[in-house]
Design an enzyme around this catalytic site. Structure first.
Site, PDB file in Angstrom:
ATOM      1  N   ASP A  10      12.981 -22.649  34.239  1.00  0.00           N
ATOM      2  CA  ASP A  10      12.401 -23.884  34.386  1.00  0.00           C
ATOM      3  C   ASP A  10      12.375 -24.413  35.972  1.00  0.00           C
ATOM      4  O   ASP A  10      13.332 -23.926  36.658  1.00  0.00           O
ATOM      5  CB  ASP A  10      13.116 -25.155  33.359  1.00  0.00           C
ATOM      6  CG  ASP A  10      12.561 -26.577  33.736  1.00  0.00           C
ATOM      7  OD1 ASP A  10      11.306 -26.640  33.738  1.00  0.00           O
ATOM      8  OD2 ASP A  10      13.144 -27.683  33.922  1.00  0.00           O
ATOM      9  N   SER A  11      11.790 -25.406  36.106  1.00  0.00           N
ATOM     10  CA  SER A  11      11.727 -25.934  37.599  1.00  0.00           C
ATOM     11  C   SER A  11      12.990 -26.821  37.857  1.00  0.00           C
ATOM     12  O   SER A  11      13.307 -26.743  38.931  1.00  0.00           O
ATOM     13  CB  SER A  11      10.581 -26.862  37.862  1.00  0.00           C
ATOM     14  OG  SER A  11      10.515 -27.709  36.910  1.00  0.00           O
ATOM     15  N   CYS A  73       9.120 -24.385  30.937  1.00  0.00           N
ATOM     16  CA  CYS A  73       8.466 -25.501  31.619  1.00  0.00           C
ATOM     17  C   CYS A  73       6.993 -25.388  31.466  1.00  0.00           C
ATOM     18  O   CYS A  73       6.384 -24.461  31.491  1.00  0.00           O
ATOM     19  CB  CYS A  73       8.720 -25.009  33.123  1.00  0.00           C
ATOM     20  SG  CYS A  73       7.927 -26.174  34.363  1.00  0.00           S
ATOM     21  N   GLU A 153      15.784 -37.394  35.038  1.00  0.00           N
ATOM     22  CA  GLU A 153      16.595 -36.791  36.020  1.00  0.00           C
ATOM     23  C   GLU A 153      17.685 -37.935  36.364  1.00  0.00           C
ATOM     24  O   GLU A 153      18.710 -37.339  36.796  1.00  0.00           O
ATOM     25  CB  GLU A 153      15.964 -36.509  37.254  1.00  0.00           C
ATOM     26  CG  GLU A 153      14.938 -35.406  37.114  1.00  0.00           C
ATOM     27  CD  GLU A 153      15.830 -33.953  37.385  1.00  0.00           C
ATOM     28  OE1 GLU A 153      16.638 -33.892  38.340  1.00  0.00           O
ATOM     29  OE2 GLU A 153      15.291 -32.968  36.660  1.00  0.00           O
ATOM     30  N   CYS A 186       6.272 -31.910  28.145  1.00  0.00           N
ATOM     31  CA  CYS A 186       7.029 -31.774  29.414  1.00  0.00           C
ATOM     32  C   CYS A 186       8.483 -31.638  28.908  1.00  0.00           C
ATOM     33  O   CYS A 186       8.916 -32.437  27.942  1.00  0.00           O
ATOM     34  CB  CYS A 186       7.018 -33.098  30.326  1.00  0.00           C
ATOM     35  SG  CYS A 186       8.053 -33.020  31.776  1.00  0.00           S
ATOM     36  N   HIS A 188      11.179 -32.467  30.104  1.00  0.00           N
ATOM     37  CA  HIS A 188      12.144 -33.612  30.551  1.00  0.00           C
ATOM     38  C   HIS A 188      12.022 -34.715  29.456  1.00  0.00           C
ATOM     39  O   HIS A 188      12.852 -35.392  29.350  1.00  0.00           O
ATOM     40  CB  HIS A 188      11.771 -34.164  31.836  1.00  0.00           C
ATOM     41  CG  HIS A 188      12.326 -33.677  32.875  1.00  0.00           C
ATOM     42  ND1 HIS A 188      12.185 -32.222  33.384  1.00  0.00           N
ATOM     43  CD2 HIS A 188      13.225 -33.745  33.862  1.00  0.00           C
ATOM     44  CE1 HIS A 188      12.612 -31.857  34.242  1.00  0.00           C
ATOM     45  NE2 HIS A 188      13.508 -33.074  34.713  1.00  0.00           N
TER      46      HIS A 188
HETATM   47  N1  DGL Z   1       9.727 -28.943  33.663  1.00  0.00           N
HETATM   48  C1  DGL Z   1       8.589 -29.499  34.251  1.00  0.00           C
HETATM   49  C2  DGL Z   1       7.497 -29.610  32.888  1.00  0.00           C
HETATM   50  O1  DGL Z   1       7.847 -29.301  31.620  1.00  0.00           O
HETATM   51  C3  DGL Z   1       8.619 -31.072  34.460  1.00  0.00           C
HETATM   52  C4  DGL Z   1       9.394 -31.375  35.784  1.00  0.00           C
HETATM   53  C5  DGL Z   1       8.692 -30.706  37.055  1.00  0.00           C
HETATM   54  O2  DGL Z   1       7.786 -31.700  37.335  1.00  0.00           O
HETATM   55  O3  DGL Z   1       8.961 -29.725  37.511  1.00  0.00           O
HETATM   56  O4  DGL Z   1       6.223 -29.596  33.114  1.00  0.00           O
END
Ligand code: DGL
Length: 276
Positions: A10-11, A73, A153, A186, A188
């Site tokens: 993931d990011s 992600c 976050e 997403c 998050h």
């Molecule tokens: N992990 C990203 C997603 O699921 C969200 C966080 C980001 O913008 O990097 O789209």
């Protein structure tokens, strides 16, 4: 390969919501989780940049001997999945979008489906494309909610400020012909689920694309005969590209348990820039 780890990428820490579901579903697997915390957010970047980052992060995981790659992600799944599948043809590469789209199509009675996501995911059109493939007459509204990433976050998952931000994002889509199903597109957003439910009320179904993806991972590994055959406790390793202390702190909200800062290795992805 059976007892090699599953790579989860993931990011940042958001993909830990996917890892949590994976551990619940496949407790005897080992996992290596990589959060590209140095370059978060992906959700505001272009498709080219996201694809380049995803290729580099995945190369670092493949280098560690994974048997399957889970793109936990949505933004990376929206843009990089074809490039990753092309790069690793012999390895299962599973994203979160197809699974979430299929589940939404099954759950929705009216066919009106809203997708909450980052700005980049919304711009990619990946969710509408995946939903229309399964349910061609569906009506889809994409809601870019980038600010929710920052709130999650920060650990602001409940309360009046979160409620107001959600109202602002969601109310236009519910003003007329409201959707009956909302996809949390997403990684998050599942930590904000309780507040989202409060704002939307009990009649709207919520689909968490991350947890539906875990079922896809199980199916894929079972079909390939690659499920771990041991019955020992899961081994989990964490890699982050920046700040293991912050990763550990924020990760608690996402994983639902504490991660020792010691267990997180900080890695540099620049040696993998040759994969671009
Ligand atoms: N992990 C990203 C997603 O699921 C969200 C966080 C980001 O913008 O990097 O789209």
């Amino acid at each position: 390969m059976k007892n090699q780890p599953i790579g989860v990428f993931d990011s940042g820490v958001g993909g830990l919501t996917v890892l949590r579901t994976l551990i619940e579903r496949l407790p005897y697997e080992s996992y290596i989780y990589l959060g590209d915390t140095a370059r978060l957010p992906y959700g505001t970047k272009t498709g080219e940049t996201v694809t380049r980052y995803a290729l580099q992060a995945s190369a670092a995981l493949v280098d560690r001997g994974i048997k399957a790659l889970v793109i936990a992600c949505n933004t990376a799944s929206a843009y990089a999945l074809p490039a990753l599948r092309q790069r690793y043809p012999g390895m299962p590469v599973i994203g979160v979008i197809e699974a979430g789209a299929e589940e939404a199509c099954q759950v929705s009675r009216s066919g009106r489906i809203a997708v909450m996501s980052t700005d980049s995911t919304a711009r990619s059109g990946a969710y509408p494309a995946a939903i229309l493939k399964v349910r061609p007459r569906a009506q889809i509204v994409s809601i870019a909610c980038s600010l929710l990433v920052a709130l999650a976050e920060e650990g602001w998952t409940e309360g009046s400020i979160v409620g107001q931000v959600l109202e602002k994002y969601l109310s236009p889509a519910f003003a007329r012909d409201p959707p009956d199903t909302v996809v949390l597109g997403c990684t998050h957003f599942p930590v904000l689920k309780r507040e989202i439910e409060t704002v939307l009320g009990p009649d709207i179904a919520l689909v968490d694309s991350g947890s539906t993806a875990a079922a896809f991972v199980e199916q894929t590994l079972r079909k390939a005969g690659e499920l771990a055959n041991g019955k020992t406790q899961t081994d989990i390793r964490f890699l982050a590209t920046d700040g293991s202390d912050r990763f550990a702190r924020v990760a608690q909200a996402f994983l639902g348990s504490s991660i020792r800062a010691l267990a997180i290795e900080t890695i540099d992805l620049s040696p993998f820039s040759r994969v671009d």
